[in-house]
Enzyme design. Structure first.
Site, PDB file in Angstrom:
ATOM      1  N   SER A 156      33.071  -1.684  55.163  1.00 31.04           N
ATOM      2  CA  SER A 156      32.744  -0.661  54.120  1.00 31.04           C
ATOM      3  C   SER A 156      33.437   0.489  54.405  1.00 31.04           C
ATOM      4  O   SER A 156      34.494   0.675  54.142  1.00 31.04           O
ATOM      5  CB  SER A 156      31.342  -0.643  53.673  1.00 31.04           C
ATOM      6  OG  SER A 156      31.058  -0.150  52.240  1.00 31.04           O
ATOM      7  N   ASP A 246      31.903  -8.432  44.979  1.00 32.44           N
ATOM      8  CA  ASP A 246      31.625  -7.210  45.337  1.00 32.44           C
ATOM      9  C   ASP A 246      32.578  -6.182  44.568  1.00 32.44           C
ATOM     10  O   ASP A 246      33.594  -6.612  44.097  1.00 32.44           O
ATOM     11  CB  ASP A 246      32.194  -7.312  46.867  1.00 32.44           C
ATOM     12  CG  ASP A 246      32.290  -5.641  47.377  1.00 32.44           C
ATOM     13  OD1 ASP A 246      31.777  -4.988  46.887  1.00 32.44           O
ATOM     14  OD2 ASP A 246      32.527  -5.630  48.820  1.00 32.44           O
ATOM     15  N   HIS A 276      28.533  -7.343  48.881  1.00 35.08           N
ATOM     16  CA  HIS A 276      28.666  -6.282  49.742  1.00 35.08           C
ATOM     17  C   HIS A 276      27.545  -6.389  50.735  1.00 35.08           C
ATOM     18  O   HIS A 276      26.511  -6.528  50.052  1.00 35.08           O
ATOM     19  CB  HIS A 276      28.854  -4.960  48.989  1.00 35.08           C
ATOM     20  CG  HIS A 276      29.558  -4.064  49.729  1.00 35.08           C
ATOM     21  ND1 HIS A 276      30.781  -3.839  49.967  1.00 35.08           N
ATOM     22  CD2 HIS A 276      28.804  -3.101  50.465  1.00 35.08           C
ATOM     23  CE1 HIS A 276      31.063  -2.650  50.511  1.00 35.08           C
ATOM     24  NE2 HIS A 276      29.764  -2.192  51.072  1.00 35.08           N
TER      25      HIS A 276
END
Length: 305
Positions: A156, A246, A276
């Site tokens: 991320s 995501d 995610h």
């Protein structure tokens, strides 16, 4: 494909709590407390590794995980940059994943506790990663690390910082793994509109960028928004892991396209039905262990090849 049943179950669990809304705290503090509460609620047995040591990497707090396998000066070194929207996450929230990385890859893992916004805005975080990387190059040998066999990985926001570290330090890393990296402040990809049921919302992403950038001009700086970089062709062999459901999926695929277009070596794996955050929760997502195993294979093949 539709959301994986495991993703549906976890999203329902995350939606149910725990929640932190104490008015004594500001937005960033609440985000951190919520992340810590979720991490505690999802706590998994922590794997044993050969050695775990907190280190001061020239002023940057880091934690080094040394696997039981390996002989002096023969271990590969893996710099791990944790996610959390730049704002939250730390060595403890990602301790379980750091241990798994060391055990699956057989590499010494240096987890970096970079400074976080809004107290420390861009470029504090990438500068801290650079400092930790330089320390690892010069001091890693004392922990059995071969400084010529280094790689970088991040999830991320950590994927953003791992990518920027590779761009800032060409020829240093032999490989990079980017797990659903957070890349585009403009949120231009169609996935932002299509993934309304996902675990990361478009307005949440916008808030993270607002916390991270020190000035509006920073939002177009290639060290903050690496899709804008003109150095993507300098990357080492890179693996991009994408969660299908995501909001970041579109920009992650776009990164791979741009790297290939610039002459780099890149491969992309789409994890069907995933959302995610799946990568950090192997007890909840079978795909988490699959993604970790894929990353380990990629790193071993690239460093040994």
């Amino acid at each position: 494909m539709a959301l994986h049943p495991q993703a549906e179950a976890v999203l329902a669990q995350w939606a149910a709590g725990p929640h932190v809304t104490d008015p004594r705290f500001g937005a960033a503090e609440i985000a951190r407390l919520r992340a810590e509460a979720v991490a505690v609620a999802a706590e998994e047995p922590r794997e044993t590794v050969g050695q775990v040591v907190d280190v001061d990497a020239d002023g940057v707090r880091c934690r080094l995980y040394v696997p039981e396998t390996g002989t002096p000066a023969q271990l590969g070194g893996l710099v791990f940059v944790h996610g959390g929207g730049f704002v939250f996450g730390d060595l403890d929230t990602h301790d379980g994943q750091s241990r798994r990385l060391a055990n699956r890859t057989g590499m010494a893992v240096l987890a970096v506790d970079y400074r976080r916004p809004p107290e420390h805005r861009f470029p504090a975080a990438p500068d801290d990663v650079d400092t930790a990387v330089a320390w690892f190059v010069t001091q890693g040998a004392s922990w059995g690390v071969d400084p010529t066999r280094l790689a970088v990985i991040g999830d991320s926001a950590g994927g953003n910082l791992a990518l920027v570290a590779a761009l800032r330090n060409p020829q240093l890393f032999a490989a990079a793994v980017l797990v659903y990296p957070f890349l585009d402040p403009e949120a231009a990809a169609a996935s932002y509109a299509s993934e309304s049921l996902a675990s990361l919302a478009a307005d949440e992403c916008a808030w993270y960028w607002q916390q991270y950038a020190a000035t509006p001009d920073d939002l177009s700086h290639p060290d903050l928004a690496p899709l804008r970089s003109d150095r993507l062709g300098t990357l080492p062999p890179t693996l991009v892991q994408v969660a299908e459901h995501d909001v970041l999926a579109g920009e992650d695929v776009e990164l791979a396209r741009l790297v290939a277009e610039a002459g780099g070596t890149v491969s992309t794996t789409l994890y069907p039905g995933m959302v995610h955050g799946f990568w950090r929760h192997p007890q909840a997502f079978d795909a988490a262990e699959e993604a970790l195993a894929e990353a380990a294979r990629f790193l071993r093949a690239t460093l040994e090849g």
